[in-house]
Design an enzyme around this catalytic site. Structure first.
Site, PDB file in Angstrom:
ATOM      1  N   CYS A  92       0.804  -1.222   0.000  1.00 18.71           N
ATOM      2  CA  CYS A  92       0.000   0.000   0.000  1.00 18.71           C
ATOM      3  C   CYS A  92       0.838   1.275   0.000  1.00 18.71           C
ATOM      4  O   CYS A  92       0.352   2.339  -0.360  1.00 18.71           O
ATOM      5  CB  CYS A  92      -0.949   0.008   1.197  1.00 18.71           C
ATOM      6  SG  CYS A  92      -2.112  -1.371   1.196  1.00 18.71           S
TER       7      CYS A  92
ATOM      8  N   HIS B 237      -3.330   7.420   1.914  1.00 15.15           N
ATOM      9  CA  HIS B 237      -3.721   6.087   1.467  1.00 15.15           C
ATOM     10  C   HIS B 237      -5.126   5.816   1.990  1.00 15.15           C
ATOM     11  O   HIS B 237      -5.421   6.029   3.170  1.00 15.15           O
ATOM     12  CB  HIS B 237      -2.744   5.051   2.021  1.00 15.15           C
ATOM     13  CG  HIS B 237      -3.192   3.642   1.846  1.00 15.15           C
ATOM     14  ND1 HIS B 237      -3.677   3.164   0.647  1.00 15.15           N
ATOM     15  CD2 HIS B 237      -3.235   2.596   2.722  1.00 15.15           C
ATOM     16  CE1 HIS B 237      -3.997   1.892   0.792  1.00 15.15           C
ATOM     17  NE2 HIS B 237      -3.744   1.518   2.043  1.00 15.15           N
TER      18      HIS B 237
ATOM     19  N   ASN C  97     -10.057  -0.017  -0.257  1.00 11.72           N
ATOM     20  CA  ASN C  97      -8.601   0.036  -0.224  1.00 11.72           C
ATOM     21  C   ASN C  97      -8.059  -0.535  -1.535  1.00 11.72           C
ATOM     22  O   ASN C  97      -8.125  -1.739  -1.763  1.00 11.72           O
ATOM     23  CB  ASN C  97      -8.086  -0.768   0.969  1.00 11.72           C
ATOM     24  CG  ASN C  97      -6.580  -0.712   1.129  1.00 11.72           C
ATOM     25  OD1 ASN C  97      -5.850  -0.316   0.228  1.00 11.72           O
ATOM     26  ND2 ASN C  97      -6.099  -1.137   2.285  1.00 11.72           N
TER      27      ASN C  97
END
EC number: 2.3.1.180
Length: 324
Positions: free
Chosen positions: A114, A251, A281
């Site tokens: 990520c 993020h 996500n």
């Protein structure tokens, strides 16, 4: 003279299939309310059968090139942040390079889960500052739907697929925070936290892609403190304070992490670009996706100071300060 890596264009791509939370109620012990209250996610996009990470990345790249008003032949370097490549090798970046019709330059992938897009931005910035490249395509693209355990309600409802891209170009600056472009970078990792977020497969172990595994509560605690810390370090390097920030582009993992980090930085959520409700996500794709959506919404404008920060498996985390 100071060389800066300046954003010239931004773009994104999302698969056609939209999956609302309610769709999981038929197969899991979960509800739309349970997912929303714990993550802020309302829906996400899943890639179609046969749709690959490289294909999505190429779509986002074309959108960014169009926004920048340049042709793929003007690009010197392509770097792709991804943990879900089409194949073990070659790189997704070379596949996108071919898809765009590029016959020169160089292309490679970066894998920091990520945090991958932050690492890719750092690499692109270094190549531009060193004179190795003048124009760089930086892409984050993921198909996390391919590594989900669909019986694990704590993870499979959180992730989505998509891609985002930036075009960076070398420009002269003064060496101060008044410059446009990337002003500072902070990168970190600590492998002792590996078991908090990982995939239980790989080429040299199981010979399979594996499935994502996560320890949610411990990871949440690490995320908020480490994201705030890396953002503060990057701001210090750029010689700015929280008062100078126009936008945080985090993020997009979980609204509670986003809110907790903003609070630690002393920033109102009015200064945070939030897309997690629509995308879930998307790992390395989430920051460029949010940047592209933020610009399209009219939030991010030229001259704005933005702080992008992310944390992912490894653990790996980092932040970038840039003036749009």
């Amino acid at each position: 003279m100071t060389v800066r890596a300046v954003i010239k264009g931004v773009g994104h791509y999302l698969p056609e299939r939209v999956v609302p939370n309610a769709e999981f109620e038929a197969t899991l012990d979960t509800t739309d309310e349970w997912i929303r209250t714990r993550s802020g996610i309302e829906r996400r996009h899943f890639a179609a059968e046969g749709e690959t990470t490289s294909q999505m990345g190429a779509h986002a790249a074309r959108a960014a090139l169009k926004d920048a008003g340049i042709d793929a032949s003007d690009i010197d370097m392509v770097v792709v942040a991804t943990s879900t490549p089409d194949l073990t090798f070659p790189s997704v970046a070379t596949m996108i390079q071919k898809d765009l019709g590029m016959t020169k330059g160089f292309a490679f992938d970066v894998q920091a889960v990520c945090a991958g897009f932050i690492y890719a931005l750092s690499n692109a910035n270094a190549q531009i500052v060193s004179g190795q490249a003048k124009r760089v395509l930086v892409i984050g693209a993921e198909t996390f739907s391919r590594i989900m355990d669909w019986t694990d309600r704590s993870t499979c409802v959180l992730f989505g697929d998509g891609a985002g891209a930036l075009v960076l170009e070398a420009a002269e600056g003064t060496g101060t925070s008044e410059d446009r472009g990337i002003l500072s970078v902070d990168l970190n990792s600590d492998g002792t936290y590996r078991d908090m977020l990982y995939v239980d497969g790989g080429v040299s172990t199981t010979g399979t892609a594996g499935k994502l595994r996560m320890q949610g509560n411990p990871l949440f605690r690490q995320a908020v403190s480490k994201l705030a810390s890396t953002a503060e370090t990057a701001m210090e390097k750029a010689n700015i304070t929280s008062a100078d920030i126009d936008w945080v582009v985090p993020h997009q993992a979980n609204i509670r992490i986003i809110e907790g980090t903003a609070k630690k930085l002393g920033l109102s959520m009015d200064k945070v670009v939030v897309t997690v409700q629509d995308h879930g996500n998307t790992s390395a794709a989430s920051i460029p996706l949010a940047m592209s959506v933020g610009k399209a919404r009219g939030q991010i404008k030229q001259g704005d100071i933005c702080v992008a920060e992310a944390i992912g498996g490894g653990l790996a985390w980092g932040a970038v300060v840039l003036r749009w």
